[in-house]
Design an enzyme around this catalytic site. Structure first.
Site, PDB file in Angstrom:
ATOM      1  N   SER A  15       0.831  -1.211   0.000  1.00 37.31           N
ATOM      2  CA  SER A  15       0.000   0.000   0.000  1.00 37.31           C
ATOM      3  C   SER A  15       0.866   1.262   0.000  1.00 37.31           C
ATOM      4  O   SER A  15       1.850   1.359   0.741  1.00 37.31           O
ATOM      5  CB  SER A  15      -0.899   0.002   1.238  1.00 37.31           C
ATOM      6  OG  SER A  15      -1.536   1.259   1.352  1.00 37.31           O
ATOM      7  N   THR A  62      -9.301  -1.126   3.170  1.00 37.10           N
ATOM      8  CA  THR A  62      -9.209  -1.555   1.781  1.00 37.10           C
ATOM      9  C   THR A  62      -9.560  -3.037   1.640  1.00 37.10           C
ATOM     10  O   THR A  62     -10.038  -3.654   2.600  1.00 37.10           O
ATOM     11  CB  THR A  62      -7.828  -1.164   1.183  1.00 37.10           C
ATOM     12  OG1 THR A  62      -7.859  -1.399  -0.215  1.00 37.10           O
ATOM     13  CG2 THR A  62      -6.677  -1.934   1.810  1.00 37.10           C
ATOM     14  N   LYS A  66     -13.982  -3.591   2.860  1.00 34.01           N
ATOM     15  CA  LYS A  66     -14.775  -2.364   2.706  1.00 34.01           C
ATOM     16  C   LYS A  66     -16.275  -2.565   2.968  1.00 34.01           C
ATOM     17  O   LYS A  66     -16.947  -1.639   3.410  1.00 34.01           O
ATOM     18  CB  LYS A  66     -14.601  -1.797   1.290  1.00 34.01           C
ATOM     19  CG  LYS A  66     -13.250  -1.153   1.059  1.00 34.01           C
ATOM     20  CD  LYS A  66     -13.203  -0.509  -0.308  1.00 34.01           C
ATOM     21  CE  LYS A  66     -11.833   0.057  -0.586  1.00 34.01           C
ATOM     22  NZ  LYS A  66     -11.769   0.814  -1.838  1.00 34.01           N
ATOM     23  N   ASN A  87     -14.470   3.195   3.160  1.00 34.47           N
ATOM     24  CA  ASN A  87     -13.005   3.166   3.023  1.00 34.47           C
ATOM     25  C   ASN A  87     -12.304   4.066   4.039  1.00 34.47           C
ATOM     26  O   ASN A  87     -11.084   4.108   4.087  1.00 34.47           O
ATOM     27  CB  ASN A  87     -12.569   3.556   1.595  1.00 34.47           C
ATOM     28  CG  ASN A  87     -12.604   5.049   1.376  1.00 34.47           C
ATOM     29  OD1 ASN A  87     -13.441   5.740   1.949  1.00 34.47           O
ATOM     30  ND2 ASN A  87     -11.708   5.553   0.555  1.00 34.47           N
ATOM     31  N   ASP A 102     -14.029   7.111  -1.999  1.00 31.92           N
ATOM     32  CA  ASP A 102     -13.540   6.623  -3.304  1.00 31.92           C
ATOM     33  C   ASP A 102     -14.227   7.329  -4.473  1.00 31.92           C
ATOM     34  O   ASP A 102     -13.565   7.829  -5.383  1.00 31.92           O
ATOM     35  CB  ASP A 102     -13.774   5.112  -3.437  1.00 31.92           C
ATOM     36  CG  ASP A 102     -12.831   4.299  -2.572  1.00 31.92           C
ATOM     37  OD1 ASP A 102     -11.693   4.753  -2.342  1.00 31.92           O
ATOM     38  OD2 ASP A 102     -13.237   3.208  -2.123  1.00 31.92           O
ATOM     39  N   GLY A 127     -17.562  -2.087 -16.076  1.00 27.91           N
ATOM     40  CA  GLY A 127     -17.492  -2.795 -14.805  1.00 27.91           C
ATOM     41  C   GLY A 127     -18.678  -2.427 -13.931  1.00 27.91           C
ATOM     42  O   GLY A 127     -19.245  -1.329 -14.062  1.00 27.91           O
ATOM     43  N   GLY A 130     -17.590  -3.273  -6.929  1.00 24.75           N
ATOM     44  CA  GLY A 130     -17.556  -2.310  -5.828  1.00 24.75           C
ATOM     45  C   GLY A 130     -17.004  -0.950  -6.238  1.00 24.75           C
ATOM     46  O   GLY A 130     -17.590   0.093  -5.920  1.00 24.75           O
ATOM     47  N   ASN A 151     -20.904  -4.307 -18.590  1.00 20.60           N
ATOM     48  CA  ASN A 151     -20.224  -5.290 -17.741  1.00 20.60           C
ATOM     49  C   ASN A 151     -20.361  -6.678 -18.360  1.00 20.60           C
ATOM     50  O   ASN A 151     -21.337  -6.960 -19.056  1.00 20.60           O
ATOM     51  CB  ASN A 151     -20.889  -5.289 -16.348  1.00 20.60           C
ATOM     52  CG  ASN A 151     -20.072  -6.031 -15.315  1.00 20.60           C
ATOM     53  OD1 ASN A 151     -18.855  -5.861 -15.263  1.00 20.60           O
ATOM     54  ND2 ASN A 151     -20.717  -6.858 -14.514  1.00 20.60           N
ATOM     55  N   LYS A 156     -25.572  -7.328 -13.472  1.00 15.11           N
ATOM     56  CA  LYS A 156     -24.960  -6.430 -12.478  1.00 15.11           C
ATOM     57  C   LYS A 156     -24.950  -4.995 -12.987  1.00 15.11           C
ATOM     58  O   LYS A 156     -25.146  -4.047 -12.227  1.00 15.11           O
ATOM     59  CB  LYS A 156     -23.547  -6.905 -12.130  1.00 15.11           C
ATOM     60  CG  LYS A 156     -23.579  -8.072 -11.145  1.00 15.11           C
ATOM     61  CD  LYS A 156     -22.240  -8.727 -10.959  1.00 15.11           C
ATOM     62  CE  LYS A 156     -21.254  -7.904 -10.185  1.00 15.11           C
ATOM     63  NZ  LYS A 156     -19.949  -8.615 -10.053  1.00 15.11           N
TER      64      LYS A 156
HETATM   65  P1  ATR Z   1     -13.860  -4.062  -7.343  1.00 11.64           P
HETATM   66  O1  ATR Z   1     -14.219  -3.865  -5.911  1.00 11.64           O
HETATM   67  O2  ATR Z   1     -12.390  -3.833  -7.630  1.00 11.64           O
HETATM   68  O3  ATR Z   1     -14.738  -3.308  -8.274  1.00 11.64           O
HETATM   69  P2  ATR Z   1     -15.339  -6.475  -7.869  1.00 11.64           P
HETATM   70  O4  ATR Z   1     -16.445  -5.934  -7.029  1.00 11.64           O
HETATM   71  O5  ATR Z   1     -14.932  -7.887  -7.699  1.00 11.64           O
HETATM   72  O6  ATR Z   1     -14.006  -5.629  -7.630  1.00 11.64           O
HETATM   73  O7  ATR Z   1     -15.709  -6.172  -9.426  1.00 11.64           O
HETATM   74  C1  ATR Z   1     -14.879  -6.575 -10.468  1.00 11.64           C
HETATM   75  C2  ATR Z   1     -15.433  -6.036 -11.785  1.00 11.64           C
HETATM   76  O8  ATR Z   1     -14.498  -6.359 -12.831  1.00 11.64           O
HETATM   77  C3  ATR Z   1     -16.737  -6.646 -12.220  1.00 11.64           C
HETATM   78  O9  ATR Z   1     -17.441  -5.712 -13.018  1.00 11.64           O
HETATM   79  C4  ATR Z   1     -16.278  -7.852 -13.059  1.00 11.64           C
HETATM   80  O10 ATR Z   1     -17.229  -8.306 -13.999  1.00 11.64           O
HETATM   81  P3  ATR Z   1     -18.352  -9.394 -13.543  1.00 11.64           P
HETATM   82  O11 ATR Z   1     -19.383  -8.619 -12.786  1.00 11.64           O
HETATM   83  O12 ATR Z   1     -18.869  -9.942 -14.831  1.00 11.64           O
HETATM   84  O13 ATR Z   1     -17.627 -10.408 -12.712  1.00 11.64           O
HETATM   85  C5  ATR Z   1     -15.123  -7.230 -13.794  1.00 11.64           C
HETATM   86  N1  ATR Z   1     -14.145  -8.236 -14.221  1.00 11.64           N
HETATM   87  C6  ATR Z   1     -13.139  -8.749 -13.482  1.00 11.64           C
HETATM   88  N2  ATR Z   1     -12.425  -9.634 -14.217  1.00 11.64           N
HETATM   89  C7  ATR Z   1     -12.994  -9.674 -15.452  1.00 11.64           C
HETATM   90  C8  ATR Z   1     -12.717 -10.356 -16.673  1.00 11.64           C
HETATM   91  N3  ATR Z   1     -11.683 -11.196 -16.764  1.00 11.64           N
HETATM   92  N4  ATR Z   1     -13.500 -10.115 -17.745  1.00 11.64           N
HETATM   93  C9  ATR Z   1     -14.545  -9.262 -17.675  1.00 11.64           C
HETATM   94  N5  ATR Z   1     -14.867  -8.578 -16.536  1.00 11.64           N
HETATM   95  C10 ATR Z   1     -14.106  -8.771 -15.451  1.00 11.64           C
END
Ligand code: ATR
Length: 279
Positions: A15, A62, A66, A87, A102, A127, A130, A151, A156
């Protein structure tokens, strides 16, 4: 111990928060310390009890705590409640208050970089996890014209779009549709971990249809410039990596603890220096 602050998470050893916050304290002559505390999930309650027991001034929180930390706090700020994640914790005389800086940190960094307000901006968010939720909700409340959310898991994106809909026009779409409609958006933000070290060749979506003059941003700062940002730059876009959001979320946390303006430039310079001196 009221002069002690820190960040809890797992993993935590890499970190940059301790050096960033220490630089701020040094700059302003504040006699405080900031530590990285490695806390596993089964020790989270004990760690939070320790904030009260030891009288720590506050904490950042973190991955992976969270969301789960909320149950151990006394009050949750309305925005943090809406985002569903905390956070930043302020220890207010034994009462623990949870905040989320954030999303607001991202919005501040974006406004600072663009040099204008976000009114009339059309934003595409890639995406729906979170990080995306914090960014999307904060952007929705800051006057953008519309938010598209795309996404891998469409349901989602639909859920997040619904959460944003009281504040701005919002729409969920598949990755394929987002790629095809790229020219409709002037700010494009990757909130996923796609492209992060070690998988640096990956891209969250194709930028083939990107218009020149768009603004493309990635929450990742490791690598400093993801392939997504490199490709965007080649197409004539302005780009922003995740350093600014990291610095601004820290600055907003600082302001909650100390009730004074954070020395943002010193904080950012310190982070950049520790990421290898890249400006
Ligand atoms: P964070 O808190 O960092 O946002 P998270 O809540 O686990 O982490 O969310 C990860 C995001 O990255 C999600 O939108 C995930 O898509 P899914 O909802 O379909 O899982 C996306 N993501 C992570 N790896 C991926 C991959 N290899 N291909 C496509 N989307 C991915």
């Amino acid at each position: 111990m009221e002069t002690v602050l820190g960040v809890i998470g797992s993993p935590i050893s890499h970190s940059l928060s301790p050096i960033m916050h220490k630089a701020a304290y040094d700059e302003l002559g504040l006699d405080y310390t900031y530590h990285a505390f490695h806390v596993e999930s089964n020790e989270l309650k004990a760690a939070i009890d320790g904030v009260k027991g030891l009288g720590l001034k506050g904490l950042n929180v973190t991955i992976p705590h969270k969301v789960s930390v909320i149950q151990y706090l006394d009050h949750i700020d309305p925005l943090a409640k809406e985002i569903g994640a905390v956070n930043t914790i302020v220890n207010d005389g034994g009462t623990l208050i949870g905040y989320n800086t954030d999303g607001e940190g991202y919005v501040k960094s974006l406004i600072n970089r663009l040099g204008t307000s976000l009114t009339n901006r059309r934003v595409l968010i890639i995406g729906a996890g979170g990080a995306s939720k914090a960014v999307a909700l904060s952007l929705a409340k800051s006057g953008v014209e519309t938010i598209g959310i795309t996404n891998r898991t469409l349901s989602k994106a639909e859920g997040l779009s619904l959460i944003c809909s009281p504040y701005t026009q919002s729409e969920a779409m598949t990755l394929g549709i987002a790629q095809a409609r790229l020219t409709e958006f002037d700010i494009i933000i990757n909130t996923t971990s796609i492209g992060m070290t070690p998988d640096i060749e990956k891209m969250p979506i194709s930028l083939e249809k990107l218009s020149k003059g768009s603004f493309v941003s990635d929450l990742i700062y490791n690598p400093f410039q993801t392939r997504f940002l490199c490709e965007a730059e080649k197409k004539g876009a302005n780009i922003m990596n995740g350093v600014d959001m990291f610095v601004y979320q820290g600055a907003l946390a600082f302001e909650k603890w100390f009730d004074k303006e954070a020395p943002i430039k010193v904080m950012k310079d310190t982070v950049l220096k520790n990421l290898g001196g890249v400006k």
